[in-house]
Enzyme design. Structure first.
Site, PDB file in Angstrom:
ATOM      1  N   HIS A 185      -0.151  -3.416  -1.428  1.00  0.00           N
ATOM      2  CA  HIS A 185       0.366  -3.261  -0.070  1.00  0.00           C
ATOM      3  C   HIS A 185       1.171  -4.483   0.367  1.00  0.00           C
ATOM      4  O   HIS A 185       2.083  -4.357   1.186  1.00  0.00           O
ATOM      5  CB  HIS A 185      -0.788  -3.005   0.897  1.00  0.00           C
ATOM      6  N   HIS A 437      -5.250   3.155 -10.181  1.00  0.00           N
ATOM      7  CA  HIS A 437      -5.973   4.114  -9.346  1.00  0.00           C
ATOM      8  C   HIS A 437      -7.191   4.665 -10.088  1.00  0.00           C
ATOM      9  O   HIS A 437      -8.124   5.172  -9.468  1.00  0.00           O
ATOM     10  CB  HIS A 437      -5.055   5.272  -8.950  1.00  0.00           C
TER      11      HIS A 437
END
Length: 690
Positions: A185, A437
């Site tokens: 992020h 992920h």
């Protein structure tokens, strides 16, 4: 071609990670020495191994660092860059400043990091690329098969090629996974998407029906669900919503022609933009403007991120009274672990600011803010490069390729190169970094100080509902849980909570993160897996069997049943299925991309904490202290009532990594930041401590 129903049966056979048993003979030598390479922008890491580190002792250099032999000639940025933080669906571009002043502190939007090319790495700029995009029309249309047909459904590929078995990693904790999301992020956010909750642009109806092309928004690229899907067929879902990333052709940027390039709305640097924001306007909304502190709100004796002013818009909230945060990044509320770490990083800023204020009472608000921010970023870079990245890239690989150094504690590493473009690579943000992920765990344990399990949360129940971390002792219990509970093994399995229930809100099912990853690969027109293999120095495959050096035969059979040609395999898919390089958490293709990215991120950052510039750097004594920063210390200093932690918080508790009192974990001594010009005899014995 095999029928979709047969493929789905294959998906249910439970094939897991045969590839994990394979060994890669090349070790860390990811890229073969190719002095005549046709890829001039690639740095050729095997060649990098022959270069001596440029390490300087306690005195600052009197001559410039040697020129990096792998950088491309300096060239001006090819697009305009902007500074505003756009809302979802919009992007605003503007030119970088014509002239940059050399200051001691970073700008918030990333501009002027490179004084001669001030737009490099700035918010609202284009992603970089290693290879030319592979759009179906050469301009912007999503990738298709080399036969001209559509590629297989991303959901079908997700079901067939990737499993969902629960395989805990015996070595690494959930904080290891969660720190990766912090870094992701910080470095990247695609323009035009929320990336954390239900997108306002609808490409499918609320009951999962495909919206016709005549009425769908032009950015729609819905994921088609196969008719016999083991989950979605139960509720009649035919498609998963997917909105394309905005590009330099969609915005008011100065489009230069050629293939479309996607835009990222955050800075490329590891600068904690997710804490501080990407513009002056955004930062002003979360700063206290007193004592250098960021805004916090106190509830139940603890300090929290400030509340959102649009609760029902920013979170999946029923009413405006629910807890929903605002921060430097709109994705802060996405999951409990993310909200916890963003809170911890914010608290750390204020802890540093308060200590500096006590040590230097003559400092004004701006100086305290900038100095605290500078220290917070430096600690974050130390943790990221010296504690976290070696787990993923391998310490030996990072040393050989000059991402980290074994330097004396107070020595500078003056390796900034103004010719290195620090932009985040599309192949990194859209493919390589998303592989991790697979580490996500769908059950979040709550642990006591004695590390007894008190209960657990189901991840899909708390997407975009961060208020759970303020209930009772959940903040500390989840923090301890993430430091103790194993992450999922980095393999071909993706937890059911993100494979069928992502952002489900109150619905029976949600979306599929692996399908979204594959679809984003095609949206961005990433080069094929085969092209990237060749780019990274591996043999180009001329048939399916050519992939057998890194992908196991059972998986190859699955890929053959899915794709019309071996040339069609998506980068996100193929590289995720490779056997890992020994000592790393990725196969050679992704490791090549990751190593390239984090070399650029370091060497292309004028403010990187180990640089010894007199204006932007730290003193040798300060640098020695910053190298003591650790994830364990960060958690100890910023929990509510955390009193013990293992020294290596990214690694599971063991005899060699036992839980010890926080008082025994080294900490950065902030007395080294006393302004010696005015305060030569301050008694600093308690400053900088919790």
């Amino acid at each position: 071609m095999i029928r979709a129903r047969d493929l789905l049966l294959l998906a249910l056979l439970g094939f897991i990670s045969s590839a994990l048993g394979l060994k890669v003979s090349s070790g860390y030598h990811i890229v073969h020495n190719q002095p005549q390479s046709s890829f001039p922008n690639y740095h050729g890491f095997s060649y990098l191994q022959g270069s001596a580190p440029y390490v300087i002792g306690n005195s600052l250099p009197t001559s410039p660092a040697p020129q990096n032999p792998f950088s491309s000639p300096a060239s001006p940025p090819v697009s305009a860059y902007g500074y505003s933080f756009p809302t979802a669906g919009r992007v605003s571009c503007a030119a970088p400043p014509a002239v940059c002043e050399k200051t001691a502190y970073r700008t918030l939007d990333g501009s002027c990091n490179h004084l001669e090319q001030p737009g490099l790495g700035v918010a609202n700029s284009k992603y970089g690329r290693l290879l030319t995009p592979k759009y179906a029309d050469g301009i912007s249309a999503p990738t298709r098969s080399v036969t001209g047909d559509e590629l297989p459904s991303a959901r079908l590929v997700s079901l067939v090629a990737f499993g969902e078995q629960d395989v805990p990693d015996p070595e690494f904790t959930l904080h290891n996974m969660q720190w990766g999301q912090i870094m992701t992020h910080d470095m990247s956010m695609q323009a035009g998407g929320t990336q954390s909750k239900k997108h306002p642009t609808r490409c499918c109806t609320d009951d999962g029906r495909l919206i016709g092309l005549d009425t769908a928004h032009k950015t729609c690229f819905a994921i088609i669900v196969p008719p016999h899907d083991p989950a979605y067929s139960q509720v009649g879902t035919e498609c998963l919503n997917f909105v394309r990333t905005l590009t330099d052709r969609d915005s008011n940027c100065q489009y230069q022609g050629g293939p479309a390039e996607q835009l990222t709305v955050v800075t490329s640097y590891l600068d904690l933009s997710l804490v501080y924001g990407n513009s002056i306007q955004q930062n002003s909304d979360i700063r206290e403007f007193q004592g250098g502190r960021m805004i916090v709100e106190e509830r139940n004796g603890a300090k929290w991120l400030p509340l959102s002013r649009n609760v029902t818009g920013d979170c999946d909230a029923v009413d405006a009274s629910e807890v929903c945060y605002r921060s430097g990044d709109v994705r802060v509320n996405q999951n409990p672990g993310l909200a916890i770490l963003q809170t911890i990083l914010l608290r750390e800023h204020n802890r540093i600011a308060d200590a500096l204020s006590a040590l230097n009472p003559h400092y004004d608000d701006r100086t305290l803010f900038q100095e605290a921010r500078k220290i917070n970023i430096a600690q974050y870079q130390q943790i990221s490069y010296y504690e976290w990245l070696p787990i993923f890239l391998g310490g030996e690989n990072m040393l050989k390729n000059r991402l980290i150094y074994k330097a004396p504690s107070g020595s500078y590493i003056n390796d900034f190169d103004p010719n290195i473009d620090p932009s985040v690579l599309n192949e990194h943000a859209t493919a390589a970094f998303r592989y991790f992920h697979s580490q996500i765990e769908g059950r979040l344990d709550l642990l006591s100080e004695l590390r007894q399990v008190l209960g657990s949360l189901t991840l899909s129940d708390w997407f975009n509902r961060p208020g759970i971390i303020e209930v009772g002792d959940n903040f500390d219990s989840l923090t301890r849980g993430h430091a103790t509970q194993p992450e999922e093994l980095t393999d071909i399995n993706f937890d059911r909570q993100i494979k069928h229930f992502l952002f489900r809100r109150n619905m029976p099912f949600g979306s599929d993160l692996r399908s979204l990853d594959i679809q984003r690969n095609r949206d961005h027109g990433l080069a094929s897996y085969n092209d990237m293999r060749e780019f990274c120095g591996l043999r180009r495959a001329h048939s399916w069997e050519g992939y057998g050096d890194l992908i196991s035969p059972p998986i190859l059979e699955k890929l053959k049943s899915l794709y019309p040609s071996h040339e069609d395999v998506d980068l996100t898919v193929g590289a995720s299925l490779e056997a890992h390089v020994a000592g790393a958490l990725a196969g050679p293709t992704f490791l090549c991309i990751l190593t390239e990215q984090f070399y650029r991120t370091r060497v292309g950052d004028r403010f990187f904490f180990e640089n010894g510039d007199k204006l932007t750097g730290f003193t040798p004594d300060q640098l020695e202290e910053l190298r003591k920063a650790s994830m364990a210390r960060l958690l100890c200093d910023n929990g509510n009532h955390i009193s013990s932690m293992q020294p290596e918080a990214f690694r599971t508790v063991s005899h060699s990594n036992p839980i010890i009192p926080c008082s025994n974990i080294p900490q950065v001594d902030l007395t080294k930041w006393i302004d010696q010009k005015l305060y030569a005899t301050v008694d600093p014995s308690h400053y900088g401590k919790k």
